[in-house]
Design a protein around this motif. Structure first.
Motif, short mmCIF file in Angstrom:
data_model
loop_
_atom_site.label_atom_id
_atom_site.label_comp_id
_atom_site.label_asym_id
_atom_site.label_seq_id
_atom_site.Cartn_x
_atom_site.Cartn_y
_atom_site.Cartn_z
N ASN A 1 -5.59 -11.84 -7.91
CA ASN A 1 -5.54 -10.42 -8.29
C ASN A 1 -4.35 -10.08 -9.17
N ILE A 2 -3.23 -10.75 -8.97
CA ILE A 2 -2.00 -10.36 -9.68
C ILE A 2 -1.54 -11.45 -10.64
N ARG B 1 -1.01 -21.55 -1.57
CA ARG B 1 -0.43 -22.35 -0.48
C ARG B 1 0.76 -21.65 0.16
N ARG B 2 1.61 -21.01 -0.68
CA ARG B 2 2.82 -20.38 -0.14
C ARG B 2 2.57 -18.96 0.37
N VAL B 3 1.61 -18.24 -0.23
CA VAL B 3 1.42 -16.83 0.14
C VAL B 3 -0.05 -16.56 0.46
N ASP B 4 -0.88 -16.36 -0.57
CA ASP B 4 -2.28 -15.97 -0.33
C ASP B 4 -3.06 -16.15 -1.63
N MET C 1 1.18 -0.84 -11.31
CA MET C 1 1.90 -1.78 -10.46
C MET C 1 3.30 -1.26 -10.13
N PRO C 2 3.86 -1.69 -9.01
CA PRO C 2 5.19 -1.21 -8.61
C PRO C 2 6.25 -1.55 -9.64
N GLY C 3 7.17 -0.62 -9.83
CA GLY C 3 8.31 -0.87 -10.71
C GLY C 3 9.57 -1.04 -9.89
N SER C 4 10.69 -0.67 -10.48
CA SER C 4 11.97 -0.82 -9.78
C SER C 4 12.15 0.22 -8.69
N LEU D 1 -2.37 1.48 -4.06
CA LEU D 1 -2.53 0.07 -4.35
C LEU D 1 -3.14 -0.68 -3.17
N MET D 2 -2.68 -0.35 -1.98
CA MET D 2 -3.23 -0.99 -0.78
C MET D 2 -4.71 -0.67 -0.63
N GLN D 3 -5.08 0.57 -0.92
CA GLN D 3 -6.47 0.97 -0.78
C GLN D 3 -7.37 0.32 -1.83
N SER D 4 -6.80 0.02 -2.99
CA SER D 4 -7.61 -0.57 -4.07
C SER D 4 -8.00 -2.01 -3.80
N GLY D 5 -7.24 -2.70 -2.98
CA GLY D 5 -7.49 -4.11 -2.70
C GLY D 5 -6.72 -5.06 -3.58
N VAL D 6 -6.07 -4.54 -4.63
CA VAL D 6 -5.36 -5.42 -5.55
C VAL D 6 -4.18 -6.11 -4.88
N MET D 7 -3.64 -5.49 -3.82
CA MET D 7 -2.48 -6.05 -3.13
C MET D 7 -2.85 -6.80 -1.85
N ASP D 8 -4.14 -7.04 -1.65
CA ASP D 8 -4.56 -7.76 -0.45
C ASP D 8 -3.82 -9.09 -0.33
#
Length: 583
Positions: free
Chosen positions: A205-206, A196-199, A147-150, A160-167
């Motif tokens: 996933n997260i 409701r606020r995002v997805d 996962m992304p850090g600082s 991450l985008m390709q994995s689908g976890v960040m869909d």
């Protein structure tokens, strides 16, 4: 497998700890007096529960009332609650297995306790630039995703985008335009709030993985108002979370960032800061290590904190610790204004009267609980884990065929907590169950638990070796679940306590203050401060924050800095430090 007696903490630590109370209390013998409504302090105090909340409460209350007699009751034979650290012999040496919590995040509330106990030299820091601090993974749908850090990492973001976890993450940008929740909505689940606020995909996933790691709970049951409180209040005040945050930043004329905070939390942080600033003897190297670390623990495991607390209290003549002594019930005697506590097993129960009771017992009507199994594994071969980091969490969206064992996550102890073991190898902990086991009539036995854990790491990490050491722990009802409506139930429960016990019973613990060790220590510290002076005569029940209906305020979050011997306060005019950046 043979376990060494964990009671043998380093002798130097015990000598230092045991010397302090004797010096402080040498002149206090025969000073206990009968307490009354006009007394300056409560004569007899009962603390029900010898976990970290009960021990911390005794430690802090003893400092506030050095003339009071304090008795700790616990049904177990060993103190510390869910803190369980064991040094296990393996080929070539020994390793520490943590059956419960294993690390703490740096924060101010535990700092004075570590100092009081002389534990500074026994702290192990995990630096912020270590792999354990920078690399944290989510398993989805069939592989580890860092996962992304600082730091912004282009190629990792693409993966991450390709994995689908960040869909669905792009919908964060549209969050300010989402319809505001109805004013009549007093709470909702974390899953519903994020969906409701995002997805919904981001929730599944997260967020579900993150809350598996903290609460072992179901985000479609846990309270957003309680556990995502800042986001909840930003939407309530400004119509959206991101939009509210940007509004605060644009209107902020202070040199520091501001966030919404409960005024009770702000006042508590101010009080703690004054207390820390009043100490001039803090170890400078320890403070610098605390600032620079991501997490920390102790050389003999996290239970070293509770065991050293117990040893310190045992050497305090005003404290009596009665392990293996359950408390059946307690009631208020209106005539004497004392609490009658029924103690012991059914065949040998007796009643004792106390001027004040501090209880860590559960309130069945307040929260459900989940059961978690931890499986500690040690392999003599080093570097079996294909990646470096703290570990990985498994979200609810992972297909069943990738997680039929119903695991919550895996901790890479070799990376997460270095420096405890005397032999090299690969050490990890598999967490099973939690909300996945809700409604189960029975749970896996030790053999089944070990096989489930080995199956998880074989599929996810490719580890096929047999462990040199393995320990399975089943923790029944170990983590309270702050489900939807929790804050309203907590307030109602507090009102009933105040009505029934007139301030003679105060509650503290992970069902009221937060599930982390730092939360429990903070709750004990706050309770003791509320008792000080004539506070013990008031009608509080220990749930002062829950009973405080004042609206949230904006509190600056200045960076806390330490200079040699003291904590540097924020610059004049910057306002009080907010509680949310302190852990």
């Amino acid at each position: 497998m043979r376990f060494k007696r964990h009671a043998t903490l380093l002798e130097s630590t015990l000598r230092r700890v045991s010397a302090r109370p004797r010096q402080l209390l040498a002149s206090q013998s025969n000073r206990f007096r009968f307490a009354s409504s006009n007394a300056a302090y409560p004569k007899d105090i009962a603390i029900i529960g010898g976990g970290i909340s009960g021990l911390s409460s005794a430690h802090f209350v003893a400092k506030e009332f050095p003339n009071s007699k304090i008795t700790i009751f616990d049904s177990q034979e060993e103190s510390g609650g869910w803190l369980r650290s064991r040094r296990v012999e393996v080929p070539g040496g020994d390793v520490i297995f943590e059956y419960g919590p294993r690390t703490l995040r740096p924060g101010p509330y535990t700092l004075p306790t570590i100092h009081d106990l002389g534990l500074e030299d026994h702290v192990l820091f995990t630096p912020r630039d270590s792999h354990a601090a920078k690399n944290r993974y989510i398993y989805y749908p069939d592989r580890l995703n860092r996962m992304p850090g600082s730091e912004l990492e282009f190629f990792n973001t693409i993966r991450l985008m390709q994995s689908g976890v960040m869909d669905g993450v792009h919908n964060i940008l549209a969050e300010p335009w989402q319809r505001r929740r109805p004013l009549s909505k007093s709470d909702e689940s974390i899953g519903d709030f994020i969906a409701r606020r995002v997805d919904k995909r981001i929730a599944q996933n997260i967020f579900s993985g993150v809350f598996h790691g903290i609460y072992a709970g179901d985000i479609w049951q846990l309270s957003a108002r309680t556990l995502l409180s800042q986001g909840w209040h930003l939407e309530g005040q400004h119509g959206s979370v991101l939009g509210g945050y940007l509004t605060l930043m644009s209107n902020n004329n202070s040199p520091v960032m501001v966030f919404p905070a409960h005024p009770y939390d702000v006042a508590q942080m101010q009080m703690l800061q004054r207390e820390i600033n009043g100490k001039s003897e803090f170890d400078f190297d320890f403070i610098q290590g605390l600032i620079a670390c991501s997490t920390y623990t102790f050389k003999d495991g996290l239970q070293q904190l509770s065991q050293t607390l117990q040893h310190s209290l045992e050497n305090n003549e005003q404290v009596d610790i009665r392990m293996g002594t359950p408390v059946h019930s307690y009631t208020l005697d209106e005539g004497t204004e004392q609490v009658q506590v029924v103690i012991g097993e059914a065949e040998s129960r007796n009643t004792q009267n106390f001027d004040l009771v501090i209880s860590t017992l559960r309130a069945k009507e307040l929260t459900p609980y989940v059961t978690v199994m931890t499986v500690n594994l040690f392999f003599s071969k080093p570097n079996l884990i294909p990646v470096s980091g703290f570990g990985y969490l498994i979200p609810q969206s992972v297909p069943f065929e990738q997680n039929p064992e119903r695991a919550l996550g895996v901790i890479f102890d070799s990376d997460a907590v270095p420096g405890q073991d005397t032999v090299k190898g690969t050490k990890l902990t598999v967490m099973l169950g939690g909300h996945w086991w809700d409604g189960w009539q029975g749970y896996p036995d030790e053999y089944e638990g070990a096989e489930l854990a080995k199956s998880v790491i074989q599929r996810h990490l490719g580890i096929t070796e047999e462990p040199a050491a393995c320990h399975v722990s089943l923790h029944h009802d170990c983590i309270p679940q702050y489900t939807v409506g929790y804050e309203d139930r907590l307030k109602q429960y507090g009102e009933k306590l105040q009505s029934d016990f007139k301030g003679k019973v105060r509650v503290v613990g992970n069902q009221y203050n937060g599930v982390g060790v730092n939360d429990c220590v903070r709750g004990a510290w706050s309770l003791a401060k509320a008792l000080s002076g004539d506070g013990w005569k008031k009608t509080s029940c220990g749930l002062d924050r829950a009973m405080d209906t004042r609206p949230w305020v904006l509190a600056p979050l200045p960076k806390m800095e330490f200079r040699k011997g003291t904590l540097t306060p924020p610059p004049p005019g910057s306002g009080p430090p907010g509680p949310t950046n302190m852990g």
